[in-house]
Design a protein around this motif. Sequence first.
Motif: not given
Length: 96
Positions: A23-25, A27-51
Amino acid sequence: MQPGNFDPQAFAKAESRNSCKIEHYQKEGKVVTFDIACTKPEAATSRGVFHLTGGADFTGTTHTTFNTTGRAITIDIDYTGKQVGICPYTPQKPAD
């Protein structure tokens, strides 16, 4: 991760056995941001930032939170890597 440009969708699959949605992928210039919503094995959320740091090199972080056995868990991971091939990713267009 397989060789290629950083692909957050492949990252999500590798991290969560295909139970995640990007979700919310963005890319601005040399920065990539994104969110990940998972359902298994447990519900989890992640926020990623890569340069993209020049050439084939990149750095990044993910911040993941989830609950298990009644406890809140937070995992922060730092990445340093090198792109060694091509694996393009085109984000899905949002539904109207």
